[in-house]
Structures are given as C-alpha cells and as structure tokens.
Design a protein around this motif. Structure first.
Motif, short mmCIF file in Angstrom:
data_model
loop_
_atom_site.label_atom_id
_atom_site.label_comp_id
_atom_site.label_asym_id
_atom_site.label_seq_id
_atom_site.Cartn_x
_atom_site.Cartn_y
_atom_site.Cartn_z
N PRO A 202 36.16 30.42 44.49
CA PRO A 202 37.31 30.91 43.34
C PRO A 202 36.37 31.59 42.23
CG PRO A 202 37.49 28.53 43.64
CD PRO A 202 36.48 28.79 44.31
N SER A 203 35.12 31.23 42.33
CA SER A 203 34.26 32.00 41.21
C SER A 203 34.16 33.38 41.28
CB SER A 203 32.79 31.49 40.73
OG SER A 203 32.26 31.75 41.75
N TYR A 204 34.57 33.94 42.45
CA TYR A 204 34.56 35.57 42.50
C TYR A 204 35.61 36.09 42.19
CZ TYR A 204 30.39 35.10 45.56
OH TYR A 204 29.24 35.09 46.17
N ALA A 205 36.94 35.07 41.85
CA ALA A 205 38.24 35.96 41.22
C ALA A 205 38.99 35.11 40.48
CB ALA A 205 39.01 36.06 42.82
N ARG A 206 38.27 34.58 39.25
CA ARG A 206 38.84 34.08 38.18
C ARG A 206 39.55 34.91 37.24
NH1 ARG A 206 33.12 31.20 36.41
NH2 ARG A 206 33.00 33.37 36.62
N ASP A 207 38.80 35.97 37.15
CA ASP A 207 39.79 36.92 36.18
C ASP A 207 38.88 38.47 36.75
OD1 ASP A 207 36.97 37.23 34.36
OD2 ASP A 207 37.92 35.59 33.34
N PHE A 208 39.24 39.62 36.14
CA PHE A 208 38.76 40.72 36.35
C PHE A 208 37.05 40.83 36.15
CE2 PHE A 208 38.42 45.59 36.25
CZ PHE A 208 38.56 45.87 37.62
N GLY A 209 36.90 39.96 34.99
CA GLY A 209 35.34 40.12 34.58
C GLY A 209 34.38 39.81 35.59
N ASP A 210 35.07 39.06 36.89
CA ASP A 210 34.22 38.61 37.98
C ASP A 210 33.86 39.90 38.85
OD1 ASP A 210 33.86 36.13 37.04
OD2 ASP A 210 35.73 35.55 37.89
N TRP A 211 34.40 41.14 38.88
CA TRP A 211 34.35 42.14 39.68
C TRP A 211 32.88 42.51 39.67
CZ3 TRP A 211 35.38 44.29 43.82
CH2 TRP A 211 34.76 45.55 44.27
N VAL B 220 59.58 30.17 57.58
CA VAL B 220 58.93 31.41 56.58
C VAL B 220 58.59 30.70 55.28
CG1 VAL B 220 60.10 33.25 55.38
CG2 VAL B 220 60.76 33.02 57.62
N ARG B 221 57.52 31.40 54.71
CA ARG B 221 57.13 31.00 53.51
C ARG B 221 56.90 32.49 52.46
NH1 ARG B 221 58.01 26.91 55.41
NH2 ARG B 221 56.94 24.94 55.30
N CYS B 222 57.11 32.47 51.13
CA CYS B 222 56.90 33.56 50.53
C CYS B 222 56.00 33.27 49.30
CB CYS B 222 58.44 33.82 49.99
SG CYS B 222 58.54 35.53 49.03
N ILE B 223 55.39 34.15 48.85
CA ILE B 223 54.35 34.01 47.82
C ILE B 223 54.61 35.38 46.91
CG2 ILE B 223 51.98 33.85 47.05
CD1 ILE B 223 51.25 32.44 49.85
N LEU B 224 54.82 35.26 45.72
CA LEU B 224 55.16 36.48 44.84
C LEU B 224 53.99 36.34 43.82
CD1 LEU B 224 58.85 36.23 44.35
CD2 LEU B 224 57.52 37.60 45.88
N ARG B 225 53.31 37.59 43.50
CA ARG B 225 52.48 37.76 42.56
C ARG B 225 52.79 39.06 41.68
NH1 ARG B 225 51.69 33.28 43.45
NH2 ARG B 225 49.73 32.17 43.43
N ASP B 226 52.25 39.39 40.54
CA ASP B 226 52.17 40.57 39.76
C ASP B 226 51.45 41.41 40.77
OD1 ASP B 226 53.86 39.84 37.47
OD2 ASP B 226 52.11 39.01 36.54
N HIS B 227 51.84 42.74 40.27
CA HIS B 227 50.76 43.84 41.05
C HIS B 227 49.45 43.71 40.85
CE1 HIS B 227 49.35 47.79 42.59
NE2 HIS B 227 50.42 47.72 43.09
N PRO B 228 48.63 43.87 41.62
CA PRO B 228 47.05 43.70 41.41
C PRO B 228 46.44 44.61 40.27
CG PRO B 228 47.17 43.38 43.59
CD PRO B 228 48.55 43.98 43.27
N ALA B 229 47.21 45.66 40.12
CA ALA B 229 46.89 46.58 38.80
C ALA B 229 47.02 45.56 37.50
CB ALA B 229 47.76 47.64 38.73
N ARG B 230 47.63 44.56 37.43
CA ARG B 230 47.65 43.63 36.54
C ARG B 230 46.63 42.46 36.79
NH1 ARG B 230 53.19 45.10 36.91
NH2 ARG B 230 53.79 46.18 35.01
N ALA B 231 45.44 42.77 37.04
CA ALA B 231 44.61 42.05 37.44
C ALA B 231 44.37 40.73 37.01
CB ALA B 231 43.22 42.74 37.42
N ASP C 66 46.41 39.02 35.53
CA ASP C 66 47.66 38.01 35.74
C ASP C 66 48.01 37.47 37.39
OD1 ASP C 66 48.65 38.42 33.15
OD2 ASP C 66 50.01 40.45 33.59
N VAL C 67 47.13 38.19 37.99
CA VAL C 67 47.21 37.83 39.46
C VAL C 67 45.79 36.91 39.63
CG1 VAL C 67 46.83 38.66 41.69
CG2 VAL C 67 48.06 39.95 40.25
N LEU C 68 44.82 37.26 38.97
CA LEU C 68 43.63 36.45 39.24
C LEU C 68 43.67 34.95 38.71
CD1 LEU C 68 40.84 39.24 39.09
CD2 LEU C 68 41.76 38.11 40.99
N ARG C 69 44.21 34.79 37.47
CA ARG C 69 44.38 33.62 36.84
C ARG C 69 45.28 32.63 37.84
NH1 ARG C 69 47.73 36.22 32.62
NH2 ARG C 69 45.96 36.22 31.50
N ARG C 70 45.96 33.06 38.76
CA ARG C 70 46.91 32.07 39.50
C ARG C 70 46.13 31.60 40.69
NH1 ARG C 70 52.87 33.96 39.82
NH2 ARG C 70 53.03 31.71 40.53
#
Length: 283
Positions: A135-144, A245-256, A258-262
């Motif tokens: 997960p350390s590759y995607a904790r927040d956008f600072g990991d890019w 069926v399963r469904c997972i919803l997230r913000d758009h990844p443009a809000r990086a 907000d997505v990466l913290r989940r």
C-alpha cells in the motif's frame, strides 16, 4: 458558425450500432441513445472535434485503434467479471482511446506527467500497489514519484502503457465510461458534458450495467466519480449489492488523495471475486 450539439451528435452517431461486435449488438442493439434529452441550446462550433471518433475513422494524432465504442472490443459479455466505470474520455484526442483509464500515445510511464489531470497517475498508483501487495505506493498522491521511479527502475514489472489495458480486458475487465464522447471539457463539468454527452449515452451505459448484473455470474462494479455512481444507481446497483454482484464506489481519481486514502478498490475487487468463486484480475 455553430450548429446544435444534438444535431451534430445525431449525424456523428448515425448507425452507431454497427460499431459494436455481434455479441454486444445482440445484447444492446435495442437501446436508443437519448438525443432528445440533450439540452437544445448547446451548440458545437465548426472547429470543435467530437472525439473519440467512430470505428474506422481518423482524427490527426489519435491513438491507434481508437473509437468511441472501443470499450466493447476484445471482450464478450459472458467474459466480463469486472466493470470499471469512469466519467468520460480524456479531454485530448491524442490521449482518449475509447476505454476508461487508458491514455494513448504514451511512449513510457513517465509521460503521464504530461497530463494535467491526476486521474491516470492515481489510478496507476492503485495498480502498482495492488500488483506488489504494498500500500505504500498509493497512500496519497505524494507517493507518485516513488511509484514512477519503481516502474522505471523495473522494481515493479509493469507493461508498456500501450499494452496494459489490453491485458486488463483479457482478464475480464470492461473499461467503460459514463459518456463515450466529448467535445468541451472543464474539471468542474462543462454543460456539453453534464447536459449533453452524459445524457446522450446514459441509456446505453445503464442498460449495459443492468444486463451484465442480471447474469448469474460473479461480477464486481468499480465506479469512479459522481457520473459513474449515478449510472450505477439508475441500473439498480449500489454498495448494498449482494449475491453474485458487488459494487465499490470511489471519488474520481482526479481527486487523487480522496481516492488513495481509502482501501484500494482493485484489491477489494479481487477479494470479492475470490469470495464469489471467480478468478481475480491480475491488475
């Protein structure tokens, strides 16, 4: 000089069903696109492109193989185990391919930094974190920068940008957007998007989601952004979905961030597929 966007799209999409392969045409051929629902005051200037193009057409600089219904290419309805649902094509004909979260015309992963949106970079972070189980590759956008360095050094074995989406599709991922065309774009949604293209394509997108969910086969929906969540809701699918069926919803990844913290939705997707007895996707 301008013409109504509705009329331009009616002309552009004449005989659009011909661009679908036979299995999808059999499943979706009865759908009528909602031209009448488009805001009548929307106009298209003569110099504005409609993209991605139709199958077999060409626009200067477009990625090879691009067309607006390309999401349905190379995968049959029976083979879909995951639907990735984004918002709309990348707002640049040189990047938009017709498949969600695929950027065309990239010689290497470092060229993602050419794109003003964070979305494809954040999505790539999710992929790397899922592939490495780290997960350390995607904790927040600072990991890019760390993620990009790992890709470029070979520490993360990632295919070329031009190959990776083909493999996802071969694994059972349908890379769909809530709108399959674009003419004008704003980060906070232009009227061409919200009152034009998204409305136009909604019947096809909702019916695609609905008929796939109705099969008695394991299926995970990954919805990114409000437009995706709305389309899924209209198909009767939300995060309470159960059974096969399963469904997972997230913000758009443009809000990086907000997505990466989940929790990583790609990891959750595979957890759900395995739980339902299906093969996970090798993201």
């Amino acid at each position: 000089m301008a013409m109504p966007l509705r009329a331009a799209m009616q002309e552009f999409l004449a005989d659009w069903r011909d661009d679908l392969d036979a299995p999808w045409r059999a499943l979706l051929g009865q759908v009528a696109l909602d031209f009448e629902g488009m805001a009548p005051e929307l106009e298209l200037e003569v110099w504005e492109p409609i993209f991605p193009v139709r199958r077999g057409k060409h626009f200067p600089g477009m990625p090879a193989g691009t067309h607006c219904l390309r999401a349905f290419d190379g995968i049959s309805p029976d083979d879909v185990t995951c639907v990735v649902l984004g918002q709309d094509p990348y707002p640049e004909p040189g990047f938009a391919t017709g498949r969600a979260f695929e950027a065309g015309n990239l010689a290497g992963w470092n060229e993602l930094d050419k794109m003003f949106s964070k979305s494809i970079r954040a999505y790539t972070q999710l992929i790397v974190a899922a592939r490495k189980g780290d997960p350390s590759y995607a904790r927040d956008f600072g990991d890019w920068p760390k993620t990009l360095a790992a890709i470029e050094s070979g520490a993360v074995p990632l295919e070329a940008p031009s190959d990776i989406a083909d493999r996802w599709v071969s694994e059972g991922a349908l890379l769909l957007n809530a709108s399959l065309t674009l003419t004008r774009f704003k980060v906070d949604i232009d009227a061409h998007q919200s009152q034009g293209h998204l409305v136009l394509w909604r019947p096809l997108i909702v019916e695609t989601l609905r008929v796939l969910a109705a099969r008695e086969k394991p299926l995970v929906f990954l919805g990114f952004g409000d437009a995706a969540a709305q389309a899924l809701a209209m198909a009767g699918i939300d995060e309470t979905a159960g059974g096969h069926v399963r469904c997972i919803l997230r913000d758009h990844p443009a809000r990086a961030d907000d997505v990466l913290r989940r929790p990583n939705p790609l990891v959750l997707c595979n957890d759900f597929l395995e739980e339902m007895g299906a093969r996970p996707i090798a993201w």
